[in-house]
Design a protein around this motif. Structure first.
Motif, PDB file in Angstrom:
ATOM      1  N   ARG A 373       0.843  -1.198   0.000  1.00 39.08           N
ATOM      2  CA  ARG A 373       0.000   0.000   0.000  1.00 39.08           C
ATOM      3  C   ARG A 373       0.877   1.246   0.000  1.00 39.08           C
ATOM      4  O   ARG A 373       2.008   1.205   0.488  1.00 39.08           O
ATOM      5  CB  ARG A 373      -0.846   0.023   1.262  1.00 39.08           C
ATOM      6  N   GLY A 375       2.753   4.169   1.275  1.00 37.84           N
ATOM      7  CA  GLY A 375       3.223   4.462   2.621  1.00 37.84           C
ATOM      8  C   GLY A 375       3.699   3.252   3.391  1.00 37.84           C
ATOM      9  O   GLY A 375       4.362   3.387   4.410  1.00 37.84           O
ATOM     10  N   GLU A 376       3.357   2.058   2.903  1.00 41.77           N
ATOM     11  CA  GLU A 376       3.671   0.866   3.683  1.00 41.77           C
ATOM     12  C   GLU A 376       5.171   0.583   3.742  1.00 41.77           C
ATOM     13  O   GLU A 376       5.660  -0.040   4.685  1.00 41.77           O
ATOM     14  CB  GLU A 376       2.923  -0.342   3.096  1.00 41.77           C
ATOM     15  N   ARG A 525      -0.141  13.035   1.892  1.00 42.68           N
ATOM     16  CA  ARG A 525       0.717  13.181   3.079  1.00 42.68           C
ATOM     17  C   ARG A 525       2.178  12.983   2.708  1.00 42.68           C
ATOM     18  O   ARG A 525       3.056  13.716   3.159  1.00 42.68           O
ATOM     19  CB  ARG A 525       0.313  12.157   4.148  1.00 42.68           C
TER      20      ARG A 525
ATOM     21  N   LEU B 548       6.972   9.200   8.742  1.00 43.03           N
ATOM     22  CA  LEU B 548       6.954   8.076   7.791  1.00 43.03           C
ATOM     23  C   LEU B 548       6.606   6.773   8.513  1.00 43.03           C
ATOM     24  O   LEU B 548       5.863   5.943   7.986  1.00 43.03           O
ATOM     25  CB  LEU B 548       8.314   7.941   7.100  1.00 43.03           C
ATOM     26  N   LYS B 549       7.136   6.606   9.720  1.00 40.46           N
ATOM     27  CA  LYS B 549       6.822   5.380  10.462  1.00 40.46           C
ATOM     28  C   LYS B 549       5.346   5.331  10.849  1.00 40.46           C
ATOM     29  O   LYS B 549       4.719   4.277  10.856  1.00 40.46           O
ATOM     30  CB  LYS B 549       7.708   5.289  11.706  1.00 40.46           C
ATOM     31  N   GLN B 550       4.819   6.512  11.139  1.00 39.23           N
ATOM     32  CA  GLN B 550       3.402   6.587  11.494  1.00 39.23           C
ATOM     33  C   GLN B 550       2.532   6.248  10.287  1.00 39.23           C
ATOM     34  O   GLN B 550       1.613   5.440  10.375  1.00 39.23           O
ATOM     35  CB  GLN B 550       3.127   8.013  11.944  1.00 39.23           C
ATOM     36  N   ILE B 551       2.842   6.850   9.154  1.00 37.57           N
ATOM     37  CA  ILE B 551       2.097   6.564   7.925  1.00 37.57           C
ATOM     38  C   ILE B 551       2.210   5.084   7.599  1.00 37.57           C
ATOM     39  O   ILE B 551       1.252   4.414   7.222  1.00 37.57           O
ATOM     40  CB  ILE B 551       2.635   7.425   6.757  1.00 37.57           C
ATOM     41  N   ARG B 552       3.419   4.564   7.783  1.00 39.70           N
ATOM     42  CA  ARG B 552       3.663   3.162   7.491  1.00 39.70           C
ATOM     43  C   ARG B 552       2.804   2.267   8.367  1.00 39.70           C
ATOM     44  O   ARG B 552       2.217   1.295   7.904  1.00 39.70           O
ATOM     45  CB  ARG B 552       5.136   2.866   7.753  1.00 39.70           C
ATOM     46  N   GLU B 554       0.014   2.963   9.868  1.00 43.00           N
ATOM     47  CA  GLU B 554      -1.391   3.049   9.464  1.00 43.00           C
ATOM     48  C   GLU B 554      -1.638   2.234   8.199  1.00 43.00           C
ATOM     49  O   GLU B 554      -2.616   1.519   8.089  1.00 43.00           O
ATOM     50  CB  GLU B 554      -1.775   4.510   9.229  1.00 43.00           C
ATOM     51  N   ALA B 555      -0.731   2.345   7.231  1.00 45.91           N
ATOM     52  CA  ALA B 555      -0.890   1.607   5.969  1.00 45.91           C
ATOM     53  C   ALA B 555      -0.831   0.114   6.237  1.00 45.91           C
ATOM     54  O   ALA B 555      -1.619  -0.668   5.704  1.00 45.91           O
ATOM     55  CB  ALA B 555       0.202   2.002   4.979  1.00 45.91           C
ATOM     56  N   GLY B 556       0.118  -0.282   7.087  1.00 50.08           N
ATOM     57  CA  GLY B 556       0.287  -1.701   7.371  1.00 50.08           C
ATOM     58  C   GLY B 556      -0.918  -2.276   8.061  1.00 50.08           C
ATOM     59  O   GLY B 556      -1.433  -3.319   7.672  1.00 50.08           O
ATOM     60  N   SER B 558      -4.005  -1.085   8.146  1.00 42.87           N
ATOM     61  CA  SER B 558      -5.233  -1.090   7.353  1.00 42.87           C
ATOM     62  C   SER B 558      -5.157  -2.148   6.260  1.00 42.87           C
ATOM     63  O   SER B 558      -6.153  -2.639   5.774  1.00 42.87           O
ATOM     64  CB  SER B 558      -5.477   0.295   6.747  1.00 42.87           C
ATOM     65  N   ALA B 559      -3.912  -2.540   5.905  1.00 43.69           N
ATOM     66  CA  ALA B 559      -3.780  -3.524   4.832  1.00 43.69           C
ATOM     67  C   ALA B 559      -4.133  -4.920   5.302  1.00 43.69           C
ATOM     68  O   ALA B 559      -4.819  -5.668   4.622  1.00 43.69           O
ATOM     69  CB  ALA B 559      -2.352  -3.515   4.285  1.00 43.69           C
TER      70      ALA B 559
END
Lengths: 564, 564
Positions: A373, A375-376, A525, B548-552, B554-556, B558-559
C-alpha cells in the motif's frame, strides 16, 4: 481512391526508426529500427586513438544516413507499397544535437583534415562538455537582465546549442572558424534531403534562445560572452527559421534514390523529438499535459498564453502548434533510475525467484511492489540521481532515500523510486499551475507507460488526475509523419493544417488510470514530506549534495588524476 | 605447582559459550558454544498454539541450563583436566533479560498452570512489548523531576527491567501476582548454581534505576506509575544487590554434578555481557573507550568521576570496577546493518564475481570499498536503520542515504554504511567529551573488528584516534572468568581484586590502527555534513522519519490488520 502513406523518422539517442502511416486511417502500417553503428561515442573517436574527455558524448553523422537508407526502404518493403504511394515525410531528432559543417554541408568530422579533432564531431544532446560555458552564459545573461532568460525558467542548460558553440570557440577556435554553419542535426538531415537549409523553429526556440517576437539575443550579449562570438547569429547560426509544419523542400533525386523514394517528395521542417510526441499523442488541447516517459521524462504542454513558469526547460511561441505557446519541463532520470536499481540494487535472491517464476526482475519487482500500500514501505526518495532539471534546474543535486530499516526490502525501494519520480512530476505540475497554466489531463507515451501499469497508477494517485496511455511505441515518429502530411498539403494527398492532421493521424489512447481516493490521500501526506525535503535540499536549506559532489571530485582527482 | 583454571560463561542472544582460562598465564585453553535449542521465541510459545504479539521476544530457561550442562563439561574434556583444577566460575548475560520465578526459583513458564501464558516466559533484552510503559515511566519521571533519570541520559528504554515488570502488571496482573520474584536471568542462573539469590549491581544499576548512593527510586514514584506497583522494590525486586567481583556463593552438589564440576566451587556474582567485555578486554584505564562491536555496538568507558552525558544508556557507580563509574552508550545497528545490506542490497553480479574470485560477498565488498578514497563515493548515510540509541535515544528514527547518482555502485554504498557507523561512534565520543570525560584511546572487541580491517581503519580516520583490536573472540566470557577468579580469591588459587585479575587474564591486543592524516582531513569535512543531517533529522528540524513510520504503521494495519 488508392492508399496513401506518410513516413515519419525519429532519430533517437541509440537508434533511428521509421514508421509508415496510412494517411487516411492513421494506422501504423510498418516500422523499422536502425541502431546507430557507432552508438554514443564517449571514450575515443572512431578508428583513431584520440581519447575524449569525461562528459564528451559524440555521434557519427553517417549513422543518421544509414537510418535513411535502411529503415525507409524497409517500411515500404514490409508494407508492399510503391514509392509513389508515399505523399510526405517528416523527421524529428534529439536536440540540441549539433553538426559543424562546411559550405557543402559536409560535416567537418568527415573531412580528413578535421576527423581527428573531437570538436569537429557531432555533439549529442547529452554532451556535457560546456558546463562552464552554460554557467557563464547564465551569469552574464542575469547580469545584463536579458529578457529571454525567463522563457527558460531562468537557467541555461549545457545541453543547448549556444553553450556548445561557445565551447568550440573557446577550446578549438580553429574548428570554430573552419565551420561554415553549426546546424541542429535535424536541420542538417533535412538540408541533405532537400538541398535547402531550413532551421526548425522548435529547436531554435527551445535550444538557441530564439523567439518569434525578439529573434536571437543581441550582438552585445554575444559579444559580452566573447568578442569573437558577437556575430554568431549572422554567421554560424544564419539561416531561415521555419515554423513547424512547413514544407522545407522536396526530396532531391540523389537522396530519393538512396532512400528508395520518389524525387520531389514533400519533406517537412524538422522538430525536436519530445515535441513531435505531442503531435503523435494528440495532446494538443489546452490543459492536456503529455508525459514523454523513457530514460528521462519530458513534460509538454500547449497553451494559447505565455506564462513564466519556474524552472521549466523552455516556452516557445509556435514551438509545436502555430499560434500556441509550447512549454517543456523535464526530469532527467526516470527509466534510467529504475534501470540503475535493477542493475546495482537488486539482490541475487530476487533474480533467482524471478527466474523460477518465469518473470523478468522488473516484472517480479513490479508485482511485489504492487502488493504494497502507499506508505507501507516507510520509505521516501528524492529522484535526483541525475540532478534535477525542473523545477530546480540544478545538476549538482543527487539522489536520496530515507526511512530505511533493517526490514527494508528491494521491492519497497523500487516502489519508493517510482513514487519519487511521480512526486517530481507533481512538483512540475504544481509549478505550471502556480504560474497560471491549467493542467487537467495527463497523457503518457514513451517506453515506460505501456509496460508498467503500477507506475501509471502511482502517477494517477500522486497527481490526483486521470492519466491516459498512448497506444503506439513510436509516438514521436508518428508526430514526424503528421508534419510530413502537412508538408504535402491536401493538394498532394496530405492535410492543410497541423490540428487537422493530428485529428486524423494521432495515436489512439488505449488505457486510462484513475486515481484511487484512498491511495491519493496517503500520497498527499507523503508528497508534503517530499516537498519539505525537496525545498530543504534543493533551495539552499542544506547544500550538502553540492558539497558531497565537490568532495567527491577532489577525492577522485587526487586518487587517479582521471575521474572517468 | 599444578595448573589451575577459571571458567567464564557468556549467555548471548542466540547461544551460550564457555571458555576455560589458565588462571596464571591467562591463556584461553578451550571454548565451547551451545546454541539455544529454542532460540529467540517471537512467533508462538514452544509446543503450543499460543501466538505472540509483534515485538515479543522470549526465551526458554531450559536453554540456559543446557549451556551449563553441555559447554562446561566440554571445555574440561577438551583441555583434559579434572574438575579439581577449576578454581572459580563467573557468568555474564544479556540484559535486561528477565525471569519471573516462584518461591522455589522455578520459572513460572515451567509450571503447567502458567506455561501457556506469554507473560510467564523469559523476556529477552530485545523484547519491545513495554514501549508504552517506557514512555509512561519517562514522562512521569520527568514530571516529578526524578533525579536518577539523568544517569540514563534522560530517557528510559523499553528493554529495561522496570518497563518489563510494569508491562506484566498491566497486561497480566495474575502473572504479576503469581511471581515471587522478577530476576535478571544472570541472577537466576547464579541462584540456581549457588542456592542464593544475589542480584548483580551492574544490571541493577544499568537496567533497574538502582544506584549505590540512592538505592531504587522512591515508592511514591512507583505508586505514581500504578498504585499496585508502589512496593515492587520490596516485593518482586527484593534481594541483596552485590558488587561485581564478589562471590555469590558456592556451587551446590546437585548443580556440580550436572555441570561436571566440584561442589563448593566459588561462583561470582553475575554481570551484563557488554560490561564483562570491558574486563575481558582490559579496557579499565581512564580515557580508554571500549567498542563492543557485533550486531550492535556498545561504547563502554570507566571513570573515577560522575558526569552527565547526553543520551547515554547509563552511568553506574561500581558498575564494572569498584570505586569507579561505568558508562555505557550504544548504536543499535552495526553488524546488523552490514548484514542487511549483504542480504537485501547486493546485486547478483557481485555474488558471481565474488564466487569466481574465491571470496565471500563481504570480502569482495570490503576489497572494492578499500580501493575507494574517503569521499570518493559521494555518498553519506545516517546509520539509524534500527533507530538511534545514543545520543538521540529515539527508536522512531530511520536510515538515510544521500548522494546517489546513476553511477553509484554497491561497494560505495557498503563503504558509506561503514562510515556512517563510524560517524555515529564519533557523535558518542564527542558527547562523552562535551560532558567533561576524556576519551584518548579506543579498544575494539566483538565479532566485527578482527575480520574487518577496513572498518577499523575508517574508525581510526573518522575519530582521529588510534584503535587497538582485542585478540579473543570471547572477550565477555573472559571477563566473566576474571570475575570467577576474583570470587575464588588468592586463598583458593584466584586473585584478590578485579584490577589484578584483569592485569593477569585480560585478552591481549593484537593489532593497532592509526589514523591516516590525509584521510582524517576528508572525514572531518564529511563528519560536519553528517552532524548537520544528524541534528536536522534527529533534533526536530524535520520529524519526517517519525511521520513516515506513522504513515507506514497506518498503511500496514489497514492492509492486513497485522503488521508483523
Amino acid at each position: 481512391m488508392r492508399e496513401q502513406f506518410v513516413i515519419g523518422i525519429d532519430f533517437g539517442t541509440e537508434s533511428g526508426r521509421a514508421v509508415l502511416v496510412d494517411v487516411r486511417s492513421g494506422k501504423e502500417v510498418a516500422h523499422h529500427v536502425t541502431p546507430y553503428r557507432h552508438g554514443v561515442i564517449s571514450e575515443r573517436l572512431p578508428e583513431s586513438d584520440v581519447l575524449l574527455k569525461p562528459d564528451a558524448y559524440l555521434q557519427h553523422p553517417d549513422d543518421y544516413l544509414e537510418v535513411l537508407e535502411t529503415s525507409v526502404p524497409s517500411v515500404l518493403q514490409q508494407a508492399g507499397i510503391k514509392p509513389e504511394s508515399v505523399v510526405g515525410l517528416g523527421i524529428d531528432f534529439t536536440s540540441s544535437t549539433m553538426v559543424p559543417v562546411d559550405r557543402q554541408l559536409v560535416p567537418l568530422c568527415r573531412k580528413p583534415e578535421w576527423n581527428r579533432h573531437p570538436h569537429a564531431w557531432v555533439k549529442l544532446w547529452k554532451h556535457h562538455g560546456p558546463k562552464a560555458e552554460a554557467e557563464k552564459i547564465d551569469r552574464i545573461a542575469k547580469e545584463r537582465g536579458e529578457p529571454w532568460l525567463s522563457r527558460y525558467g531562468g537557467k541555461v542548460s549545457s545541453e543547448w546549442m549556444i553553450p556548445k558553440c561557445l565551447e568550440i570557440l573557446g577550446e578549438a577556435p580553429e574548428v570554430y572558424h573552419a565551420a561554415d554553419l553549426f546546424l541542429e542535426a535535424a536541420d542538417w538531415v533535412v538540408a541533405l534531403m532537400t538541398g535547402e537549409v531550413k532551421r526548425n523553429l522548435c529547436a531554435a526556440g527551445f535550444k538557441s534562445f530564439w523567439s518569434k517576437s525578439d529573434g536571437y539575443p543581441s550582438e552585445d550579449f554575444f559579444a559580452a560572452l566573447d568578442p569573437r562570438f558577437a556575430d554568431i547569429t549572422r554567421t554560424k547560426l544564419r539561416g531561415e527559421i521555419c515554423p513547424v509544419g512547413e514544407r522545407a523542400g522536396r526530396l532531391t533525386p540523389a537522396m530519393a534514390e538512396r532512400m528508395g523514394l520518389r524525387p520531389g517528395l514533400p519533406v517537412a521542417v524538422g522538430i525536436v523529438d519530445a515535441h513531435a510526441s505531442v503531435l503523435g499523442a494528440g495532446a494538443v488541447d489546452p490543459g492536456e499535459m503529455l508525459l514523454v516517459m523513457g530514460t528521462s521524462t519530458c513534460h509538454m504542454l500547449i497553451s494559447d498564453e505565455e506564462y513564466e513558469v519556474e524552472g521549466i526547460s523552455g516556452v516557445v511561441e509556435d514551438g509545436i502548434l502555430p499560434g500556441m505557446y509550447a512549454y517543456e519541463a523535464g526530469q532527467p532520470a526516470v527509466g534510467d533510475l529504475f534501470a540503475w536499481f535493477i542493475k546495482q540494487g537488486v539482490p541475487e535472491y530476487v533474480q533467482r525467484e524471478a527466474q523460477s517464476e518465469g518473470m523478468t526482475v522488473f516484472q517480479w519487482l513490479e508485482q511485489r511492489a504492487a502488493q504494497l500500500r502507499p506508505g507501507e514501505s516507510g520509505l521516501l526518495a528524492l529522484d535526483w540521481f541525475n540532478g534535477n532539471r525542473s523545477i530546480l534546474d540544478n545538476a549538482h543535486l543527487s539522489g536520496l532515500i530515507i526511512g530505511y530499516t533493517l526490514g527494508t526490502r528491494p521491492e519497497e525501494i523500487f516502489r519508493a523510486l517510482m513514487e519519487a519520480t511521480a512526486f517530481g512530476t507533481r512538483m512540475i505540475i504544481d509549478a505550471y499551475r502556480a504560474s497560471g497554466l491549467g493542467v487537467n489531463q495527463l497523457v503518457a507515451c514513451g517506453g515506460l507507460p505501456q509496460s508498467n501499469q503500477l507506475l501509471m497508477q502511482i502517477y494517477a494517485d500522486v497527481t490526483g488526475m486521470e492519466i491516459a496511455v498512448v497506444s503506439s511505441k513510436h509516438t514521436s515518429a508518428v508526430g514526424a509523419a503528421i508534419l510530413g502530411s502537412v508538408a504535402a498539403g491536401s493538394a498532394e494527398g496530405g492535410y492543410d493544417s497541423i490540428p487537422e492532421a493530428v485529428r486524423r493521424l494521432a495515436c489512439p489512447r488505449v488505457k486510462k488510470f484513475q486515481p484511487i481516493p484512498e491511495q491519493e490521500k496517503v500520497y498527499q501526506r507523503l508528497f508534503r514530506e517530499y516537498k519539505i525535503l525537496h525545498d530543504y535540499f534543493g533551495r539552499g536549506g542544506n547544500d550538502v549534495m553540492k558539497r558531497l559532489k565537490q568532495i567527491r571530485e577532489e577525492a577522485g582527482f587526487s586518487a587517479s588524476g582521471d575521474h572517468r
